[in-house]
Motif scaffolding. Structure first.
Motif, PDB file in Angstrom:
ATOM      1  N   GLY A  30       0.787  -1.181   0.252  1.00 20.86           N
ATOM      2  CA  GLY A  30       0.087   0.125   0.263  1.00 20.86           C
ATOM      3  C   GLY A  30       0.610   1.229  -0.002  1.00 20.86           C
ATOM      4  N   SER A  31       2.178   1.093  -0.312  1.00 18.76           N
ATOM      5  CA  SER A  31       3.000   2.536  -0.316  1.00 18.76           C
ATOM      6  C   SER A  31       2.607   3.510  -1.085  1.00 18.76           C
ATOM      7  CB  SER A  31       4.564   2.175  -0.332  1.00 18.76           C
ATOM      8  OG  SER A  31       4.818   1.628  -1.872  1.00 18.76           O
ATOM      9  N   MET A  32       1.964   3.205  -2.231  1.00 19.31           N
ATOM     10  CA  MET A  32       1.398   4.279  -3.254  1.00 19.31           C
ATOM     11  C   MET A  32      -0.032   4.491  -3.280  1.00 19.31           C
ATOM     12  SD  MET A  32       3.799   5.481  -5.288  1.00 19.31           S
ATOM     13  CE  MET A  32       2.764   6.009  -6.402  1.00 19.31           C
ATOM     14  N   VAL A  33      -0.877   4.149  -2.203  1.00 20.51           N
ATOM     15  CA  VAL A  33      -2.288   4.469  -1.991  1.00 20.51           C
ATOM     16  C   VAL A  33      -2.212   6.150  -1.969  1.00 20.51           C
ATOM     17  CG1 VAL A  33      -4.032   4.618  -0.253  1.00 20.51           C
ATOM     18  CG2 VAL A  33      -2.750   2.464  -0.720  1.00 20.51           C
ATOM     19  N   PRO A  34      -2.974   6.758  -2.642  1.00 19.79           N
ATOM     20  CA  PRO A  34      -4.383   6.338  -3.161  1.00 19.79           C
ATOM     21  C   PRO A  34      -4.168   5.857  -4.897  1.00 19.79           C
ATOM     22  CG  PRO A  34      -4.397   8.617  -3.013  1.00 19.79           C
ATOM     23  CD  PRO A  34      -3.168   8.392  -2.535  1.00 19.79           C
ATOM     24  N   THR A  35      -2.801   6.254  -5.301  1.00 17.08           N
ATOM     25  CA  THR A  35      -2.547   6.172  -6.781  1.00 17.08           C
ATOM     26  C   THR A  35      -2.797   4.755  -7.025  1.00 17.08           C
ATOM     27  OG1 THR A  35      -1.559   7.950  -6.636  1.00 17.08           O
ATOM     28  CG2 THR A  35      -0.948   6.580  -8.830  1.00 17.08           C
ATOM     29  N   LEU A  36      -1.971   3.797  -6.382  1.00 15.81           N
ATOM     30  CA  LEU A  36      -2.077   2.322  -6.481  1.00 15.81           C
ATOM     31  C   LEU A  36      -2.507   1.610  -5.531  1.00 15.81           C
ATOM     32  CD1 LEU A  36       1.124   2.223  -8.652  1.00 15.81           C
ATOM     33  CD2 LEU A  36      -1.368   2.136  -9.805  1.00 15.81           C
ATOM     34  N   LEU A  37      -3.402   0.704  -5.630  1.00 12.78           N
ATOM     35  CA  LEU A  37      -3.606  -0.154  -4.323  1.00 12.78           C
ATOM     36  C   LEU A  37      -3.307  -1.448  -4.607  1.00 12.78           C
ATOM     37  CD1 LEU A  37      -7.508   0.901  -4.418  1.00 12.78           C
ATOM     38  CD2 LEU A  37      -5.661   1.911  -3.239  1.00 12.78           C
ATOM     39  N   VAL A  38      -3.205  -2.222  -3.394  1.00  9.07           N
ATOM     40  CA  VAL A  38      -2.818  -3.739  -3.455  1.00  9.07           C
ATOM     41  C   VAL A  38      -4.070  -4.338  -4.379  1.00  9.07           C
ATOM     42  CG1 VAL A  38      -2.651  -5.868  -2.329  1.00  9.07           C
ATOM     43  CG2 VAL A  38      -2.012  -3.704  -1.403  1.00  9.07           C
ATOM     44  N   GLY A  39      -3.682  -5.226  -5.396  1.00  5.14           N
ATOM     45  CA  GLY A  39      -4.507  -5.740  -6.279  1.00  5.14           C
ATOM     46  C   GLY A  39      -4.687  -5.059  -7.749  1.00  5.14           C
ATOM     47  N   ASP A  40      -3.844  -3.743  -7.815  1.00  6.22           N
ATOM     48  CA  ASP A  40      -3.855  -3.177  -9.062  1.00  6.22           C
ATOM     49  C   ASP A  40      -2.722  -3.875 -10.001  1.00  6.22           C
ATOM     50  OD1 ASP A  40      -5.766  -1.399  -8.264  1.00  6.22           O
ATOM     51  OD2 ASP A  40      -4.449   0.196  -8.377  1.00  6.22           O
ATOM     52  N   TYR A  41      -2.997  -3.781 -11.300  1.00  5.06           N
ATOM     53  CA  TYR A  41      -1.961  -4.519 -12.258  1.00  5.06           C
ATOM     54  C   TYR A  41      -1.706  -3.338 -13.185  1.00  5.06           C
ATOM     55  CZ  TYR A  41      -2.910  -9.167 -10.282  1.00  5.06           C
ATOM     56  OH  TYR A  41      -3.073 -10.289  -9.362  1.00  5.06           O
ATOM     57  N   VAL A  42      -0.336  -3.169 -13.325  1.00  3.20           N
ATOM     58  CA  VAL A  42       0.034  -1.921 -14.514  1.00  3.20           C
ATOM     59  C   VAL A  42       0.784  -2.498 -15.491  1.00  3.20           C
ATOM     60  CG1 VAL A  42      -0.345  -0.267 -12.389  1.00  3.20           C
ATOM     61  CG2 VAL A  42       1.873  -1.458 -12.662  1.00  3.20           C
TER      62      VAL A  42
END
Length: 236
Positions: A30-42
Motif C-alpha cells: 500500500g505504499s502508493m495509495v491512493p494512486t495504486l492499491l494492492v490488487g492493481d495491475y499496471v
C-alpha cells in the motif's frame, strides 16, 4: 503446421512486446495509495527512460549503463530495482532529479527550498477486502505542474521532518504517495537515491484492479471482486 506456426509467432510477439515495449506488474503493498492499491495491475513502459540491464536482462549495457537514456520527469510513477537488492522491484513516484535539494518539513515536501503546494481533499475510504479504511488525503502539485493525490495521516511522523537530501548526478529521488507507509528514498540505508540505470520503466496504465483475497484460485469470484472504476485507467 499452420496452427503451430501461428502459436510460435504469437509467443514471439508476446516476448518482444514484454521485452521491449510494456511489461505487466502487480502492486504488492500500500505504499502508493491512493494512486495504486494492492490488487492493481499496471503496464510499465520499458522504453520510457531508455534500456538498461534491468529492462533488457539479456543485453550488455554500455559504459553509462543505459541505451537511449532519458531523464524521468517529476511526478512519473516508476518501477526500479532496489539499489541495495537488485532482485527486488519497487514502484514509487519520482520527485527529485539530479542536483535537486529535497526535504520534508512538517509533513510538506520541499524541493530546492520551495514548499510543494498541498491542498486537502475529502478523506478516502478504501475497502481492502477485510475492512474499510478512512484515510487523510491531499492533492500535491509538483514544480512542473504535475498534480497527484497523496495520503498523509500526520505531519509529525519519523520521516515528516528530515535533513536536506542532495540528489547526486545520475540519480533520482523517489517517494511513495502513502507518505507514512512507504519505504523510499528518504531512508538512505534501505532505499536511498535511485541510479538511473536501475530504472525499469514508467507505469502508464492500470489495466486491472481486483480486491485482494486469499482464495485467488476461486476464479468464479473474480467478476465480483474487480474494481471496475479503477480498470483501464492511466496512472497519474
Amino acid at each position: 503446421m499452420d496452427i503451430l506456426g501461428t502459436v510460435l509467432w504469437a509467443v514471439l510477439l508476446a516476448l518482444v512486446f514484454r521485452s521491449f515495449v510494456y511489461q505487466p506488474f502487480s502492486i504488492p503493498s500500500g505504499s502508493m495509495v491512493p494512486t495504486l492499491l494492492v490488487g492493481d495491475y499496471v503496464f510499465v513502459s520499458k522504453f520510457a527512460y531508455g534500456f538498461n540491464r534491468y529492462s533488457l536482462p539479456f543485453w550488455a549495457p554500455p559504459v553509462d549503463g543505459r541505451l537511449f537514456g532519458r531523464l524521468p520527469a517529476r511526478g512519473d510513477v516508476a518501477v526500479f530495482r532496489l539499489p541495495a537488492d537488485p532482485d527486488q522491484d519497487y514502484i514509487k513516484r519520482i520527485v527529485g532529479l539530479p542536483g535537486d535539494q529535497v526535504q520534508m518539513v512538517g509533513g510538506v515536501l520541499t524541493i530546492n527550498g520551495e514548499p510543494v503546494k498541498r491542498e486537502p481533499m475529502a478523506d478516502l475510504v478504501i475497502d481492502d477486502g477485510a475492512e474499510k479504511l478512512s484515510l487523510r488525503r491531499f492533492v500535491e502539485t509538483l514544480p512542473n505542474g504535475v498534480a497527484h493525490e497523496i495520503m498523509q495521516e500526520r505531519d509529525d511522523g519519523p520521516l515528516d521532518d528530515t535533513s536536506i537530501y542532495v540528489v547526486p548526478d545520475g540519480h533520482v529521488f523517489a517517494m511513495g504517495d502513502n507518505r507514512e507507509h512507504s519505504q523510499d528514498s528518504r531512508m538512505l540505508t534501505k532505499v536511498g537515491y535511485i541510479p538511473l540505470e536501475n530504472l525499469v520503466g514508467r507505469a502508464d496504465l492500470r489495466f486491472l484492479s481486483i480486491v485482494p483475497h486469499e482464495a485467488w484460485w476461486k476464479i468464479w469470484q473474480w467478476p465480483s471482486r474487480i474494481r471496475y472504476d479503477r480498470t483501464m485507467r492511466s496512472v497519474r
